[in-house]
Design an enzyme around this catalytic site. Sequence first.
Site, PDB file in Angstrom:
ATOM      1  N   GLY A   1     -16.865  41.715-109.266  1.00  0.00           N
ATOM      2  CA  GLY A   1     -17.216  40.831-108.153  1.00  0.00           C
ATOM      3  C   GLY A   1     -16.918  39.374-108.406  1.00  0.00           C
ATOM      4  N   ARG A   2     -17.319  38.875-109.570  1.00  0.00           N
ATOM      5  CA  ARG A   2     -17.142  37.446-109.858  1.00  0.00           C
ATOM      6  C   ARG A   2     -15.686  37.075-110.141  1.00  0.00           C
ATOM      7  NH1 ARG A   2     -20.044  40.198-113.376  1.00  0.00           N
ATOM      8  NH2 ARG A   2     -19.494  40.383-115.588  1.00  0.00           N
TER       9      ARG A   2
ATOM     10  N   GLU B   1     -22.974  35.177-115.571  1.00  0.00           N
ATOM     11  CA  GLU B   1     -23.111  36.606-115.329  1.00  0.00           C
ATOM     12  C   GLU B   1     -22.265  37.393-116.326  1.00  0.00           C
ATOM     13  OE1 GLU B   1     -23.878  38.205-111.203  1.00  0.00           O
ATOM     14  OE2 GLU B   1     -21.880  39.029-111.530  1.00  0.00           O
TER      15      GLU B   1
ATOM     16  N   GLY C   1     -20.334  37.390-106.066  1.00  0.00           N
ATOM     17  CA  GLY C   1     -18.885  37.338-106.199  1.00  0.00           C
ATOM     18  C   GLY C   1     -18.146  37.581-104.911  1.00  0.00           C
TER      19      GLY C   1
ATOM     20  N   HIS D   1     -25.340   9.553-110.818  1.00  0.00           N
ATOM     21  CA  HIS D   1     -26.594   9.021-110.287  1.00  0.00           C
ATOM     22  C   HIS D   1     -27.663  10.111-110.187  1.00  0.00           C
ATOM     23  CE1 HIS D   1     -24.878   5.077-109.220  1.00  0.00           C
ATOM     24  NE2 HIS D   1     -23.762   5.760-109.065  1.00  0.00           N
TER      25      HIS D   1
ATOM     26  N   LYS E   1     -18.129  46.200-101.540  1.00  0.00           N
ATOM     27  CA  LYS E   1     -17.321  47.313-102.050  1.00  0.00           C
ATOM     28  C   LYS E   1     -17.904  48.652-101.615  1.00  0.00           C
ATOM     29  CE  LYS E   1     -15.747  46.845-106.205  1.00  0.00           C
ATOM     30  NZ  LYS E   1     -15.696  46.775-107.687  1.00  0.00           N
TER      31      LYS E   1
ATOM     32  N   GLN F   1     -21.566  31.472-111.892  1.00  0.00           N
ATOM     33  CA  GLN F   1     -21.610  32.933-111.847  1.00  0.00           C
ATOM     34  C   GLN F   1     -20.583  33.552-112.779  1.00  0.00           C
ATOM     35  OE1 GLN F   1     -20.058  35.177-108.626  1.00  0.00           O
ATOM     36  NE2 GLN F   1     -21.407  36.904-108.980  1.00  0.00           N
TER      37      GLN F   1
ATOM     38  N   GLU G   1     -28.525  42.684 -99.185  1.00  0.00           N
ATOM     39  CA  GLU G   1     -28.506  41.411 -98.461  1.00  0.00           C
ATOM     40  C   GLU G   1     -27.324  41.342 -97.503  1.00  0.00           C
ATOM     41  OE1 GLU G   1     -29.774  40.309-102.787  1.00  0.00           O
ATOM     42  OE2 GLU G   1     -28.480  41.789-101.791  1.00  0.00           O
TER      43      GLU G   1
ATOM     44  N   LYS H   1     -32.999  43.776-108.086  1.00  0.00           N
ATOM     45  CA  LYS H   1     -32.754  44.534-106.848  1.00  0.00           C
ATOM     46  C   LYS H   1     -33.682  45.744-106.766  1.00  0.00           C
ATOM     47  CE  LYS H   1     -27.807  43.422-106.467  1.00  0.00           C
ATOM     48  NZ  LYS H   1     -26.442  44.007-106.428  1.00  0.00           N
TER      49      LYS H   1
END
Length: 520
Positions: free
Chosen positions: A268-269, A355, A152, A386, A208, A351, A214, A513
């Site tokens: 987040g999202r 999520e 997010g 296509h 946050k 997401q 990551e 995680k």
Amino acid sequence: MPLISNTKSWKALQQHAASGIPHLRQLMEDGKRVDAMNATFEGIFFDYSRQCATEKTMELLYELAEEAGVIAKFKEMASGKHINSTEDRAVMHMALRSSPSDTFEVDGKDVVKPVHEVLAKIKAFSDKVRKGEWKGATGKAITNVVAIGIGGSYLGAEFVAEALSTGPAAKYAEGRQLRFLANVDPVAVERALRGLDPETTIAVVISKTFTTAETMLNARTVRKWIVSNLGEEAVPLHMIACSASPDKVKAFGINPDNMFTFWSWVGGRYSVSSAVGIMPLSLHYGFETCAEFLKGARSVDRHLLTAPPRQNLPLLMGLLGVWNSSFLGHATRAIACYAQGMLKFAPHIQQVDMESNGKGVTIDGEKLPFEAGEINFGEPGTNGQHSFYQLFHQGRVVPMDFIGFVKSNHAIDNTKSGEVVSNHDELMSNYFAQPDALAYGKGPAELKEEGVPEPLVSHKTFPGNRPSNMLLINECTPYTVGQTLALYEHRTGVQGFIWGINSFDQFGVELGKVLGKKVT
């Protein structure tokens, strides 16, 4: 809270679905039905006549929404109630795009004023950068932005950045670059920094807690790139943060004065309307462009809370999603934007929706006796035609949303040089044709009349009866991009409220995680 599947309205819809819905060929012959199955809001035209639904279906769905208290729950959300009960949090992304005169409170405290204080801070900083008043370590103006975040913290901003890259907002980004670094793969770092001059680049670290694995690994990598080229003293001039952790921001070497905060009630999202999206987008397009985006989202927020059910676009979209998923058994849903600038919309909505609604228990922790959520995917038209439309036409039934714009942001008229149609007309011809092809199909009798050899008739038969929605918008502008985002955010909320799940936590994200840390 009773299971929605035990309610009178749910059972009535089950019986209605089991009784059989006529084929769309037959339904589309009913002019009265077709005329009734659309709604408009501020020039957005929503046509759901190609859904496998009758007027009775819609009446039953309205009853379901009433029994589930959908609009009442959205009003609870807007009131600041902690509807995210598993994390004991309010859900207030509507407050992020409020006007200064609006009233939004969390735990009895006004949140509109702090929201607009952050927006004013973003405006002041982005204006300073864009005017060349903020200098890098060597005295050069900043023209390149690298936004570092994941999930997010990047998907929404990337969608908006791409959507605005042509059209009225594009001129404000001339001579500038905005790149996103999300994946921890070192190749992603190389791609994000490729060709950039560190002297004219600023990195926005978006986390946050300032602990997202990551994001922080990527942030440290970019920090090393800056330090190796410009020295340690360059970090505060070339890195800023969107975070709620000033101590960690300071320890990283970023000046806390250049931290743009957001709050625990921002999921987040749903955070693209916060500093998470508005900071990098303002640096690239200017704050006024972002203000229009927020204004568009706000218009849909107000529409959701005030429009009657039959004209309430997010409610209609969510109800039809529940109908297709819970009663007709369609587990997937595709988004086809007939506008190349919207190429990152489907990944963002993946997401937002998956999520949010990918849950197996009710908000009270009771196991659901039905499956909630759909698998969302998509690709811009006509690319998708296509790629995966073959499956839609002759394989599985996948409900679709077609999104198109009346005006192109980059009109090319080749008819003067001999082409039969302009590029945009060709694009929109497909936008209008595909929903009909999915709905009507093509039967053996029609194929035989065309002289198709008998051995090939079955291979060329299209069953039809594939449901779809059509959203037609006048033009892809910051305002309408904000509207489109809010429509889909609230569609997800409608479905979650009906299913009785918590659409605002995401514990499924955490397990991987934890296991990943054990592996390392």
